[in-house]
Design a protein around this motif. Structure first.
Motif, mmCIF file in Angstrom:
data_model
loop_
_atom_site.group_PDB
_atom_site.id
_atom_site.type_symbol
_atom_site.label_atom_id
_atom_site.label_comp_id
_atom_site.label_asym_id
_atom_site.label_seq_id
_atom_site.Cartn_x
_atom_site.Cartn_y
_atom_site.Cartn_z
ATOM 1 N N GLU A 68 -13.870 -19.739 4.374
ATOM 2 C CA GLU A 68 -14.983 -19.988 5.297
ATOM 3 C C GLU A 68 -16.183 -20.595 4.580
ATOM 4 O OE1 GLU A 68 -17.709 -17.264 8.149
ATOM 5 O OE2 GLU A 68 -15.550 -16.877 8.169
ATOM 6 N N GLN A 69 -16.460 -20.134 3.359
ATOM 7 C CA GLN A 69 -17.574 -20.686 2.586
ATOM 8 C C GLN A 69 -17.296 -22.124 2.161
ATOM 9 O OE1 GLN A 69 -20.622 -19.670 1.375
ATOM 10 N NE2 GLN A 69 -20.572 -17.873 2.680
ATOM 11 N N ILE A 70 -16.017 -22.440 1.896
ATOM 12 C CA ILE A 70 -15.671 -23.803 1.468
ATOM 13 C C ILE A 70 -15.940 -24.792 2.595
ATOM 14 C CG2 ILE A 70 -13.773 -25.285 0.680
ATOM 15 C CD1 ILE A 70 -12.572 -22.768 -0.619
ATOM 16 N N ARG A 71 -15.727 -24.365 3.847
ATOM 17 C CA ARG A 71 -15.999 -25.245 4.991
ATOM 18 C C ARG A 71 -17.486 -25.566 5.123
ATOM 19 N NH1 ARG A 71 -13.145 -21.612 8.446
ATOM 20 N NH2 ARG A 71 -10.982 -21.746 7.841
ATOM 21 N N ASN A 72 -18.345 -24.714 4.556
ATOM 22 C CA ASN A 72 -19.784 -24.967 4.619
ATOM 23 C C ASN A 72 -20.217 -26.099 3.697
ATOM 24 O OD1 ASN A 72 -20.411 -23.028 6.527
ATOM 25 N ND2 ASN A 72 -20.706 -21.432 4.995
ATOM 26 N N ILE A 73 -19.392 -26.465 2.739
ATOM 27 C CA ILE A 73 -19.744 -27.555 1.821
ATOM 28 C C ILE A 73 -19.546 -28.871 2.559
ATOM 29 C CG2 ILE A 73 -19.312 -28.627 -0.419
ATOM 30 C CD1 ILE A 73 -18.114 -26.026 -1.366
ATOM 31 N N ASP A 74 -20.601 -29.314 3.217
ATOM 32 C CA ASP A 74 -20.563 -30.551 3.996
ATOM 33 C C ASP A 74 -21.957 -31.156 3.970
ATOM 34 O OD1 ASP A 74 -19.567 -32.536 5.625
ATOM 35 O OD2 ASP A 74 -20.002 -31.439 7.471
ATOM 36 N N TYR A 75 -22.050 -32.467 3.896
ATOM 37 C CA TYR A 75 -23.349 -33.107 3.780
ATOM 38 C C TYR A 75 -24.212 -32.878 5.013
ATOM 39 C CZ TYR A 75 -21.950 -36.985 6.811
ATOM 40 O OH TYR A 75 -21.547 -37.737 7.874
ATOM 41 N N LYS A 76 -23.597 -32.593 6.157
ATOM 42 C CA LYS A 76 -24.358 -32.363 7.386
ATOM 43 C C LYS A 76 -25.000 -30.973 7.412
ATOM 44 C CE LYS A 76 -20.601 -33.903 9.217
ATOM 45 N NZ LYS A 76 -19.478 -34.150 10.070
ATOM 46 N N ASN A 77 -24.532 -30.073 6.580
ATOM 47 C CA ASN A 77 -25.053 -28.712 6.513
ATOM 48 C C ASN A 77 -26.152 -28.647 5.451
ATOM 49 O OD1 ASN A 77 -25.398 -25.988 6.731
ATOM 50 N ND2 ASN A 77 -23.258 -25.460 6.388
ATOM 51 N N ALA A 78 -27.288 -29.260 5.752
ATOM 52 C CA ALA A 78 -28.368 -29.406 4.774
ATOM 53 C C ALA A 78 -28.996 -28.063 4.411
ATOM 54 C CB ALA A 78 -29.436 -30.359 5.292
ATOM 55 N N GLY A 79 -29.074 -27.154 5.350
ATOM 56 C CA GLY A 79 -29.666 -25.850 5.067
ATOM 57 C C GLY A 79 -28.880 -25.076 4.030
ATOM 58 N N SER A 118 -30.822 -39.042 3.957
ATOM 59 C CA SER A 118 -32.183 -38.511 4.084
ATOM 60 C C SER A 118 -32.223 -37.122 4.698
ATOM 61 C CB SER A 118 -33.079 -39.451 4.908
ATOM 62 O OG SER A 118 -33.149 -40.697 4.289
ATOM 63 N N LEU A 119 -31.170 -36.344 4.499
ATOM 64 C CA LEU A 119 -31.166 -34.958 4.956
ATOM 65 C C LEU A 119 -31.745 -34.027 3.898
ATOM 66 C CD1 LEU A 119 -27.613 -34.913 6.576
ATOM 67 C CD2 LEU A 119 -29.806 -35.152 7.735
ATOM 68 N N LEU A 120 -31.633 -34.430 2.639
ATOM 69 C CA LEU A 120 -32.170 -33.663 1.518
ATOM 70 C C LEU A 120 -33.048 -34.584 0.676
ATOM 71 C CD1 LEU A 120 -29.065 -31.642 0.261
ATOM 72 C CD2 LEU A 120 -31.022 -30.759 1.495
ATOM 73 N N PRO A 121 -34.070 -34.026 0.023
ATOM 74 C CA PRO A 121 -34.959 -34.872 -0.793
ATOM 75 C C PRO A 121 -34.347 -35.189 -2.162
ATOM 76 C CG PRO A 121 -35.684 -32.614 -0.892
ATOM 77 C CD PRO A 121 -34.545 -32.654 0.077
ATOM 78 N N TYR A 122 -34.700 -36.350 -2.668
ATOM 79 C CA TYR A 122 -34.323 -36.672 -4.052
ATOM 80 C C TYR A 122 -35.196 -35.888 -5.019
ATOM 81 C CZ TYR A 122 -31.200 -40.515 -2.902
ATOM 82 O OH TYR A 122 -30.145 -41.254 -2.444
ATOM 83 N N SER A 123 -36.471 -35.733 -4.655
ATOM 84 C CA SER A 123 -37.393 -34.951 -5.469
ATOM 85 C C SER A 123 -38.483 -34.411 -4.562
ATOM 86 C CB SER A 123 -38.015 -35.813 -6.572
ATOM 87 O OG SER A 123 -38.784 -36.845 -5.996
#
Length: 95
Positions: free
Chosen positions: A36-47, A86-91
């Motif tokens: 279940e945790q592995i499924r959370n590794i997705d670029y859309k899941n920014a939180g 642009s879902l997560l910041p570079y810095s």
């Protein structure tokens, strides 16, 4: 009869001994054996991915997060995708 002399131990040495004896233990990977945790590794899941970033926006190393190398590579790949979208910041923004 010999008299035993008790030597004073410096505060620095006491701290060093206590750190050595703490036994932090081995960090366990939260993804190993947890589908279940592995499924959370997705670029859309920014939180979720944000938990693997520092305040400045850098990716946490595996030695700190405890993630195994296989999942650390997956995380890094997905974080980089999220940054491109642009879902997560570079810095972090510092003014």
């Amino acid at each position: 009869m010999t008299k035993k002399i008790k030597l004073k131990i410096s505060a620095r040495l006491v701290k060093k001994r206590s750190r050595r004896n703490q036994g932090n233990g081995v960090k366990a990977c939260r993804f190993t054996g947890n589908e279940e945790q592995i499924r959370n590794i997705d670029y859309k899941n920014a939180g979720f991915l944000r938990t693997f970033l520092t305040e400045r926006g850098k990716i946490l190393p595996a030695r700190i997060s405890g993630t195994s190398c296989r999942y650390q590579r997956m995380l890094a790949r997905e974080i980089k995708k999220a940054r491109m979208m642009s879902l997560l910041p570079y810095s972090a923004n510092y003014y």
